[in-house]
Design a protein around this motif. Structure first.
Motif, PDB file in Angstrom:
ATOM      1  N   LYS A 215       0.909  -1.045  -0.228  1.00  0.00           N
ATOM      2  CA  LYS A 215       0.022  -0.211  -0.048  1.00  0.00           C
ATOM      3  C   LYS A 215       0.786   1.320   0.010  1.00  0.00           C
ATOM      4  O   LYS A 215       0.589   2.189  -0.887  1.00  0.00           O
ATOM      5  CB  LYS A 215      -0.991  -0.117   1.230  1.00  0.00           C
ATOM      6  CG  LYS A 215      -1.609   1.214   1.526  1.00  0.00           C
ATOM      7  CD  LYS A 215      -2.885   1.389   0.709  1.00  0.00           C
ATOM      8  CE  LYS A 215      -3.682   2.481   0.988  1.00  0.00           C
ATOM      9  NZ  LYS A 215      -4.612   3.179   0.088  1.00  0.00           N
TER      10      LYS A 215
ATOM     11  N   ALA B 249       2.584   2.190  -3.232  1.00  0.00           N
ATOM     12  CA  ALA B 249       1.795   2.543  -4.331  1.00  0.00           C
ATOM     13  C   ALA B 249       1.519   4.177  -4.290  1.00  0.00           C
ATOM     14  O   ALA B 249       0.523   4.649  -3.628  1.00  0.00           O
ATOM     15  CB  ALA B 249       0.114   1.897  -4.309  1.00  0.00           C
TER      16      ALA B 249
ATOM     17  N   ASP C  29       2.222   3.154 -10.062  1.00  0.00           N
ATOM     18  CA  ASP C  29       2.669   2.318  -9.041  1.00  0.00           C
ATOM     19  C   ASP C  29       1.578   1.273  -8.993  1.00  0.00           C
ATOM     20  O   ASP C  29       1.705  -0.118  -8.947  1.00  0.00           O
ATOM     21  CB  ASP C  29       3.009   2.849  -7.886  1.00  0.00           C
ATOM     22  CG  ASP C  29       4.239   3.857  -7.902  1.00  0.00           C
ATOM     23  OD1 ASP C  29       4.970   3.414  -9.001  1.00  0.00           O
ATOM     24  OD2 ASP C  29       4.303   4.678  -7.115  1.00  0.00           O
ATOM     25  N   LEU C  30       0.308   1.633  -8.881  1.00  0.00           N
ATOM     26  CA  LEU C  30      -0.866   0.733  -8.662  1.00  0.00           C
ATOM     27  C   LEU C  30      -0.976   0.011  -9.836  1.00  0.00           C
ATOM     28  O   LEU C  30      -1.484  -1.299  -9.438  1.00  0.00           O
ATOM     29  CB  LEU C  30      -2.183   1.703  -8.407  1.00  0.00           C
ATOM     30  CG  LEU C  30      -2.470   2.343  -7.157  1.00  0.00           C
ATOM     31  CD1 LEU C  30      -3.703   3.299  -7.291  1.00  0.00           C
ATOM     32  CD2 LEU C  30      -2.469   1.446  -6.079  1.00  0.00           C
TER      33      LEU C  30
ATOM     34  N   ILE D 227       1.622  -2.920  -9.419  1.00  0.00           N
ATOM     35  CA  ILE D 227       1.571  -3.743  -8.389  1.00  0.00           C
ATOM     36  C   ILE D 227       0.623  -4.658  -8.706  1.00  0.00           C
ATOM     37  O   ILE D 227       0.508  -5.904  -8.482  1.00  0.00           O
ATOM     38  CB  ILE D 227       1.286  -3.361  -7.072  1.00  0.00           C
ATOM     39  CG1 ILE D 227       2.548  -2.222  -6.605  1.00  0.00           C
ATOM     40  CG2 ILE D 227       0.676  -3.886  -5.962  1.00  0.00           C
ATOM     41  CD1 ILE D 227       2.426  -1.316  -5.512  1.00  0.00           C
TER      42      ILE D 227
END
Length: 119
Positions: free
Chosen positions: A64, A67, A72-73, A76
């Motif tokens: 978390k 991100a 990034d999100l 991931i």
């Protein structure tokens, strides 16, 4: 011929670029760094453990924190989706429940068929 002024400008430009990357956080997280965070969760996500371990929840919280941007999100999410697709015995309901069990809200669903480009 390269002048001292040209060299100095190049050095300053590289320093500014390096600082910008350091502040921005650099590239999106690598799959190996994501995998290292979720490996302790395999037992829970395959039904071999009743609850996620402390190490698993620490990893979820670290993900978390990693991100920081939409890129990034997405990175991931793609890594987790890929890992879930290759995980024998993967249980979607457990994966979906995992962040809540660890007290973490994540901004994407977890599973092998998630369209991470829509995050």
């Amino acid at each position: 011929m390269v002048t001292t002024t040209t060299t100095a400008k190049a050095v300053v430009l590289l320093a500014v670029l390096w600082l910008w990357l350091a502040v921005r956080g650099g590239a999106a997280p690598s799959c190996s760094s994501v995998y290292n965070k979720i490996v302790p969760c395999v037992g829970y996500m395959t039904g071999k453990a009743d609850d996620p371990s402390d190490g698993c929840c620490s990893g979820v919280k670290e993900l978390k924190d990693m991100a920081r941007s939409n890129d990034d999100l997405q990175a991931i999410c793609k890594c987790i989706s890929s890992a879930a697709a290759g995980l024998v015995g993967f249980k979607r309901d457990r994966a979906v429940a995992l962040p809540g069990k660890c007290g973490v809200h994540v901004d994407f669903p977890i599973g092998p068929d998630v369209d991470c480009s829509k995050i």
